[in-house]
Design a protein around this motif. Sequence first.
Motif, PDB file in Angstrom:
ATOM      1  N   GLU A  26     -25.258  -1.762   5.692  1.00 52.29           N
ATOM      2  CA  GLU A  26     -25.754  -1.679   3.583  1.00 52.29           C
ATOM      3  C   GLU A  26     -26.301  -2.650   3.307  1.00 52.29           C
ATOM      4  N   TRP A  27     -26.586  -4.212   4.098  1.00 51.59           N
ATOM      5  CA  TRP A  27     -27.535  -4.298   4.374  1.00 51.59           C
ATOM      6  C   TRP A  27     -29.173  -4.264   4.334  1.00 51.59           C
ATOM      7  N   GLN A  28     -28.526  -3.503   5.422  1.00 49.18           N
ATOM      8  CA  GLN A  28     -30.587  -3.182   6.228  1.00 49.18           C
ATOM      9  C   GLN A  28     -31.150  -1.500   5.321  1.00 49.18           C
ATOM     10  N   GLU A  29     -29.700  -0.533   5.002  1.00 53.43           N
ATOM     11  CA  GLU A  29     -29.800   0.044   3.857  1.00 53.43           C
ATOM     12  C   GLU A  29     -30.550  -0.265   2.520  1.00 53.43           C
ATOM     13  N   LEU A  30     -29.987  -1.003   1.889  1.00 55.57           N
ATOM     14  CA  LEU A  30     -30.920  -2.048   0.907  1.00 55.57           C
ATOM     15  C   LEU A  30     -32.261  -2.416   1.293  1.00 55.57           C
ATOM     16  N   VAL A  31     -32.251  -2.943   2.904  1.00 53.87           N
ATOM     17  CA  VAL A  31     -33.484  -3.041   2.697  1.00 53.87           C
ATOM     18  C   VAL A  31     -35.228  -2.035   3.015  1.00 53.87           C
ATOM     19  N   ARG A  32     -34.338  -1.253   3.587  1.00 52.91           N
ATOM     20  CA  ARG A  32     -35.106   0.054   3.773  1.00 52.91           C
ATOM     21  C   ARG A  32     -35.705   0.485   2.362  1.00 52.91           C
ATOM     22  N   LYS A  33     -34.613   0.812   1.465  1.00 48.07           N
ATOM     23  CA  LYS A  33     -35.263   1.155   0.468  1.00 48.07           C
ATOM     24  C   LYS A  33     -36.185   0.275  -0.252  1.00 48.07           C
ATOM     25  N   ALA A  34     -36.753  -0.919  -0.271  1.00 49.84           N
ATOM     26  CA  ALA A  34     -36.787  -1.775  -1.114  1.00 49.84           C
ATOM     27  C   ALA A  34     -38.496  -1.931  -0.295  1.00 49.84           C
ATOM     28  N   LEU A  35     -38.999  -1.198   0.952  1.00 48.14           N
ATOM     29  CA  LEU A  35     -40.406  -0.696   1.516  1.00 48.14           C
ATOM     30  C   LEU A  35     -40.700  -0.217   0.374  1.00 48.14           C
ATOM     31  N   PRO A  36     -42.110  -0.079   0.771  1.00 39.70           N
ATOM     32  CA  PRO A  36     -42.706  -1.290   1.587  1.00 39.70           C
ATOM     33  C   PRO A  36     -43.239  -2.538   0.926  1.00 39.70           C
ATOM     34  N   ALA A  37     -42.234  -3.309   0.530  1.00 41.78           N
ATOM     35  CA  ALA A  37     -41.874  -4.795   0.081  1.00 41.78           C
ATOM     36  C   ALA A  37     -42.350  -5.622   1.211  1.00 41.78           C
ATOM     37  N   ARG A  38     -43.341  -6.940   0.869  1.00 44.45           N
ATOM     38  CA  ARG A  38     -43.330  -7.648   2.285  1.00 44.45           C
ATOM     39  C   ARG A  38     -42.535  -8.543   2.475  1.00 44.45           C
ATOM     40  N   HIS A  39     -41.992  -9.311   3.545  1.00 45.05           N
ATOM     41  CA  HIS A  39     -41.168 -10.011   4.825  1.00 45.05           C
ATOM     42  C   HIS A  39     -40.420 -10.970   3.335  1.00 45.05           C
ATOM     43  N   MET A  40     -41.396 -11.137   2.939  1.00 46.82           N
ATOM     44  CA  MET A  40     -40.474 -12.834   2.089  1.00 46.82           C
ATOM     45  C   MET A  40     -40.288 -12.498   1.202  1.00 46.82           C
ATOM     46  N   GLU A  41     -41.129 -11.171  -0.031  1.00 48.60           N
ATOM     47  CA  GLU A  41     -39.770 -10.459  -1.301  1.00 48.60           C
ATOM     48  C   GLU A  41     -39.063  -9.533  -0.735  1.00 48.60           C
ATOM     49  N   LEU A  42     -38.580  -9.800  -0.180  1.00 45.45           N
ATOM     50  CA  LEU A  42     -37.315  -8.543   0.953  1.00 45.45           C
ATOM     51  C   LEU A  42     -36.608  -9.675   0.739  1.00 45.45           C
ATOM     52  N   VAL A  43     -36.919 -11.109   1.097  1.00 44.38           N
ATOM     53  CA  VAL A  43     -35.534 -12.086   1.450  1.00 44.38           C
ATOM     54  C   VAL A  43     -35.028 -11.903   0.532  1.00 44.38           C
ATOM     55  N   ALA A  44     -36.037 -12.816  -0.639  1.00 47.54           N
ATOM     56  CA  ALA A  44     -36.298 -13.049  -2.117  1.00 47.54           C
ATOM     57  C   ALA A  44     -35.019 -12.027  -2.251  1.00 47.54           C
ATOM     58  N   MET A  45     -35.612 -10.674  -2.558  1.00 53.29           N
ATOM     59  CA  MET A  45     -34.464  -9.624  -2.935  1.00 53.29           C
ATOM     60  C   MET A  45     -33.030 -10.218  -2.706  1.00 53.29           C
ATOM     61  N   LEU A  46     -32.822  -9.881  -1.416  1.00 52.04           N
ATOM     62  CA  LEU A  46     -31.500 -10.044  -0.838  1.00 52.04           C
ATOM     63  C   LEU A  46     -30.670 -11.677  -1.759  1.00 52.04           C
ATOM     64  N   LYS A  47     -31.428 -12.923  -1.401  1.00 58.09           N
ATOM     65  CA  LYS A  47     -31.219 -14.157  -2.357  1.00 58.09           C
ATOM     66  C   LYS A  47     -31.157 -13.480  -3.069  1.00 58.09           C
ATOM     67  N   ASN A  48     -31.760 -13.362  -4.160  1.00 59.12           N
ATOM     68  CA  ASN A  48     -31.606 -13.135  -5.999  1.00 59.12           C
ATOM     69  C   ASN A  48     -30.759 -12.215  -6.416  1.00 59.12           C
ATOM     70  N   GLU A  49     -31.025 -11.468  -5.419  1.00 59.80           N
ATOM     71  CA  GLU A  49     -30.135  -9.939  -6.081  1.00 59.80           C
ATOM     72  C   GLU A  49     -28.784  -9.955  -5.852  1.00 59.80           C
ATOM     73  N   HIS A  50     -28.078 -10.500  -4.306  1.00 57.50           N
ATOM     74  CA  HIS A  50     -27.506 -10.181  -4.184  1.00 57.50           C
ATOM     75  C   HIS A  50     -26.616 -11.690  -3.226  1.00 57.50           C
ATOM     76  N   GLY A  51     -27.038 -12.283  -3.980  1.00 54.47           N
ATOM     77  CA  GLY A  51     -27.008 -13.950  -3.316  1.00 54.47           C
ATOM     78  C   GLY A  51     -26.732 -14.261  -1.629  1.00 54.47           C
ATOM     79  N   MET A  52     -27.449 -13.983  -1.198  1.00 51.55           N
ATOM     80  CA  MET A  52     -27.225 -14.144   0.535  1.00 51.55           C
ATOM     81  C   MET A  52     -28.009 -15.163   0.768  1.00 51.55           C
ATOM     82  N   GLY A  53     -28.014 -16.291   1.729  1.00 51.98           N
ATOM     83  CA  GLY A  53     -28.292 -17.167   1.817  1.00 51.98           C
ATOM     84  C   GLY A  53     -30.236 -17.671   2.840  1.00 51.98           C
TER      85      GLY A  53
END
Length: 70
Positions: A26-53
Amino acid sequence: MADESIKGPASYFPSIEKKYGRPIGEWQELVRKALPARHMELVAMLKNEHGMGHGHANAVVAHVLAAEGR
């Protein structure tokens, strides 16, 4: 006990599933759906929108991007 033969970002997956209560797919799918965003943009999305460390988010993103050949 964690499988010590697993290296790299995937070594975080059991901890991520346990801490956040969702399968890694599920986490991988969230990242794939946000492509072609850059690495740190994807990290920020998981942190800010989903509370992941940061470390967990970085591991998921790195694994997906490597699998995508990016």
